[in-house]
Design a protein around this motif. Structure first.
Motif, PDB file in Angstrom:
ATOM      1  N   ARG A 186      27.875  39.044 -16.717  1.00 11.89           N
ATOM      2  CA  ARG A 186      27.819  39.620 -18.056  1.00 11.89           C
ATOM      3  C   ARG A 186      27.237  38.576 -19.017  1.00 11.89           C
ATOM      4  O   ARG A 186      27.593  37.391 -18.956  1.00 11.89           O
ATOM      5  CB  ARG A 186      29.208  40.025 -18.527  1.00 11.89           C
ATOM      6  CG  ARG A 186      29.215  40.676 -19.929  1.00 11.89           C
ATOM      7  CD  ARG A 186      30.650  40.923 -20.404  1.00 11.89           C
ATOM      8  NE  ARG A 186      31.310  41.893 -19.572  1.00 11.89           N
ATOM      9  CZ  ARG A 186      31.246  43.221 -19.729  1.00 11.89           C
ATOM     10  NH1 ARG A 186      30.520  43.717 -20.723  1.00 11.89           N
ATOM     11  NH2 ARG A 186      31.892  44.025 -18.931  1.00 11.89           N
ATOM     12  N   CYS A 187      26.340  39.055 -19.890  1.00  8.95           N
ATOM     13  CA  CYS A 187      25.748  38.172 -20.897  1.00  8.95           C
ATOM     14  C   CYS A 187      26.756  37.920 -22.021  1.00  8.95           C
ATOM     15  O   CYS A 187      27.354  38.874 -22.550  1.00  8.95           O
ATOM     16  CB  CYS A 187      24.474  38.807 -21.452  1.00  8.95           C
ATOM     17  SG  CYS A 187      23.757  37.880 -22.845  1.00  8.95           S
ATOM     18  N   GLY A 188      26.954  36.637 -22.363  1.00  9.25           N
ATOM     19  CA  GLY A 188      27.891  36.305 -23.427  1.00  9.25           C
ATOM     20  C   GLY A 188      27.394  36.678 -24.805  1.00  9.25           C
ATOM     21  O   GLY A 188      28.190  36.772 -25.744  1.00  9.25           O
ATOM     22  N   GLY A 189      26.053  36.915 -24.915  1.00 13.82           N
ATOM     23  CA  GLY A 189      25.526  37.252 -26.218  1.00 13.82           C
ATOM     24  C   GLY A 189      25.437  38.745 -26.457  1.00 13.82           C
ATOM     25  O   GLY A 189      26.016  39.285 -27.402  1.00 13.82           O
ATOM     26  N   CYS A 190      24.734  39.444 -25.569  1.00 11.21           N
ATOM     27  CA  CYS A 190      24.508  40.890 -25.770  1.00 11.21           C
ATOM     28  C   CYS A 190      25.469  41.765 -24.987  1.00 11.21           C
ATOM     29  O   CYS A 190      25.540  42.966 -25.207  1.00 11.21           O
ATOM     30  CB  CYS A 190      23.070  41.255 -25.426  1.00 11.21           C
ATOM     31  SG  CYS A 190      22.680  41.064 -23.666  1.00 11.21           S
ATOM     32  N   SER A 192      25.280  42.541 -21.786  1.00 11.94           N
ATOM     33  CA  SER A 192      24.680  43.235 -20.643  1.00 11.94           C
ATOM     34  C   SER A 192      25.316  42.752 -19.341  1.00 11.94           C
ATOM     35  O   SER A 192      25.664  41.578 -19.200  1.00 11.94           O
ATOM     36  CB  SER A 192      23.171  42.983 -20.602  1.00 11.94           C
ATOM     37  OG  SER A 192      22.563  43.488 -21.777  1.00 11.94           O
TER      38      SER A 192
END
Length: 565
Positions: A186-190, A192
């Protein structure tokens, strides 16, 4: 002793019997009877007491009771009428034996029975090539072909091309499971999520085609009930609910229906057809469900109560084809439905069945043959009452069946087989018919007795029983159908019933494909797996996916199209 249950057709009051009181009565009769009569009465009470004790014993069976009172399960002539029969027939070299005197036929006693059966050949170790598993080649750890021999130092080693096989047997549940855990990022920013791609074998349905094939073979061939397999799978840690098992095999039926339809067309055009039926239970057509259908006017022929599974064995040019049909129609009606698909330009087929009228197809012409083994069985049942008459009939029929066995072992068929039977079996059957007619004419057999009925069964159907003397390849018996009926009988004994008509149809389709495959020496598991895997090709050309040619079809496919796991 408890009051005995009345049999059908007898008064319902029954008879109350106290064994101790009966023994007292027999003891009181001792002065009025001679020793032999008194001993016989006491022995009768002993047998009755033994049977009562056996019936009350937990685990009592009809087979055990039959054995206790001397009932035989074998119908072989040597077992039924005495060991001298086989030796007498062999000594005669197939010649016709003289019939016993009619006047003395009922007075003679059967010879003593012995068991002198030769040991069957073929026992021993199973060859490694008999196991349908891919071999794992193992190279020698230190030697290679072409190197010098380490023993003599001057000879060269070479590959014998005959490796030493070793087979090990491993255990596993009928259905095994593979568990895949795909990594998720999982992307920590977006936010995804990125999931690792699954391997090819994990991208299909949860229940693979091989699992569906194993379920079909386990249930419809070996007779394992879905609920029993559910318990087994749960104990192995691979739970598969019974309802899910049914859904899996049901959903794959459309993929094999094109092949089933081709088999039915081949059977309809076959020159020889065997048929018979057994009973079946379909809950949707029984009890309150049946009454509801009858009340709604949706039940044809409401006076008919029976439910049947019909087996039709067709002898085609490519080999046997077996079809099953379960429902309210009996064997003759199911055969009529099949013959409705027959090419009108073909001559009438030969039909082999027993003497029941319900086996005959209405409005369709057939050359009828009746089962000689069924007629023989009626004679076997009367051996205890008329030993010498039955002995003579069984010995004479035994000569005919030995001639048939000689044809089978010699690979004779058509006119060659017909000529042998006309030469060897024809005189036997003619003399036997004349002897039976003389028995009846001189009233040496009571027409209303069991033997009288057995002889009437034979004489009434003599033309049909002797069709093999006039028509090439006409069979003597219906044993091939009796064997095929063991498949639905096995399922019935294990699973007891079908819930719906559709469930019965699914069973008929699977049993037909599985048993036909077995008769052609084909592995039904691999066969069904191939049909499920290539179902699109099966639908396009089902005639290329029959049990006897599907492997050739697979061999012509590109090498990357293999069976699914």
């Amino acid at each position: 002793m408890k009051r005995a249950r009345a049999q059908k057709g007898t008064p319902t009051e029954g008879v109350a019997l106290d064994l101790a009181e009966a023994r007292g009565v027999v003891a009181g009769l001792a002065p009025k009877l001679n020793e032999a009569e008194h001993r016989m009465l006491r022995a009768t009470l002993d047998v009755l007491e033994m049977l009562v004790a056996e019936v009350r014993r937990r685990g009592a069976t009809i087979a055990r009771l039959r054995a206790m009172i001397g009932q035989r399960s074998s119908e072989k002539t040597a077992e039924v009428v005495g060991a001298g029969t086989r030796a007498e027939s062999a000594a005669s070299g197939g010649e016709r034996s003289s019939a016993p005197s009619i006047s003395a036929a009922n007075d003679a006693q059967p010879a003593a029975r012995t068991r002198s059966r030769p040991k069957r050949k073929g026992h021993g170790r199973i060859a490694a090539s008999s196991y349908a598993c891919e071999p794992t080649p193992i190279a020698h750890p230190s030697l290679r072909p072409g190197e010098r021999c380490p023993d003599c130092a001057h000879g060269a080693l070479y590959d014998t091309r005959e490796p030493a096989p070793v087979v090990i047997i491993v255990g596993q549940p009928p259905l095994a499971a593979e568990r895949f855990e795909a990594q998720c990022l999982r992307c920590g920013g977006c936010g995804s999520v990125f999931t690792a791609p699954l391997p090819e074998r994990a991208r299909g349905p949860k229940y693979t085609v091989s699992a569906a094939a194993m379920l079909a073979v386990s249930h419809y061939s070996t007779g394992i009930p879905f609920h029993r397999l559910e318990q087994v799978q749960r104990s192995f840690g691979v739970p598969v609910p019974a309802a899910t098992q049914w859904e899996v095999v049901r959903d794959h039926v459309p993929e094999i229906l094109p092949v089933y339809d081709v088999l039915a067309s081949l059977a309809a055009d076959a020159p020889l057809l065997h048929n018979d039926d057994t009973y079946v239970k379909i809950l949707a057509l029984m009890g309150k469900r049946r009454r509801a259908l009858e009340a709604a006017g949706e039940l044809e022929l409401p006076e008919r109560k029976g439910l049947f599974t019909t087996a039709i064995v067709a002898k085609c040019a490519v080999g046997p084809v077996v079809l099953f049909a379960s429902g309210r129609a009996h064997a003759g009606e199911n055969l009529a439905d099949l013959l409705a698909r027959r090419d009108a330009q073909l001559p009438a087929p030969t039909q082999m069945c027993d003497g029941l009228d319900r086996n005959l197809p209405d409005e369709h012409d057939v050359v009828l043959a009746n089962c000689l083994a069924h007629a023989r069985r009626h004679i076997v049942d009367e051996v205890g009452n008329h030993p010498e008459i039955c002995r003579h009939i069984l010995v004479e029929l035994g000569k005919v069946f030995r001639n048939e066995d000689a044809c089978r072992r010699g690979g004779m068929a058509g006119d060659e087989r017909l000529a042998l039977h006309q030469r060897e079996s024809g005189p036997v059957m003619r003399e036997l018919k004349a002897w039976i007619d003389e028995l009846v004419e001189h009233k040496r057999v009571e027409p209303n007795s069991g033997l009288g009925g057995a002889l009437a069964y034979m004489t009434k159907r003599w033309e049909q029983l002797t069709l093999f003397l006039r028509v090439p390849d006409a069979p003597l018996d219906n044993n091939v159908t009796e064997r095929s009926l063991k498949v639905p009988i096995r399922a019935r004994r294990a699973s007891l019933f079908y819930a719906t008509k559709n469930g019965a149809f699914v069973g008929d389709v699977y049993m037909a494909l599985i048993y036909t495959a077995l008769l052609h020496g084909c592995d039904p598991f691999r066969y069904l797996t191939a049909l499920f895997t290539h179902h699109k090709d099966v639908a396009a050309a089902p005639e290329l996916w029959l049990p006897w040619n599907y492997e050739e079809t697979l061999a012509r496919r590109p090498p990357n199209t293999t069976l699914a796991a």
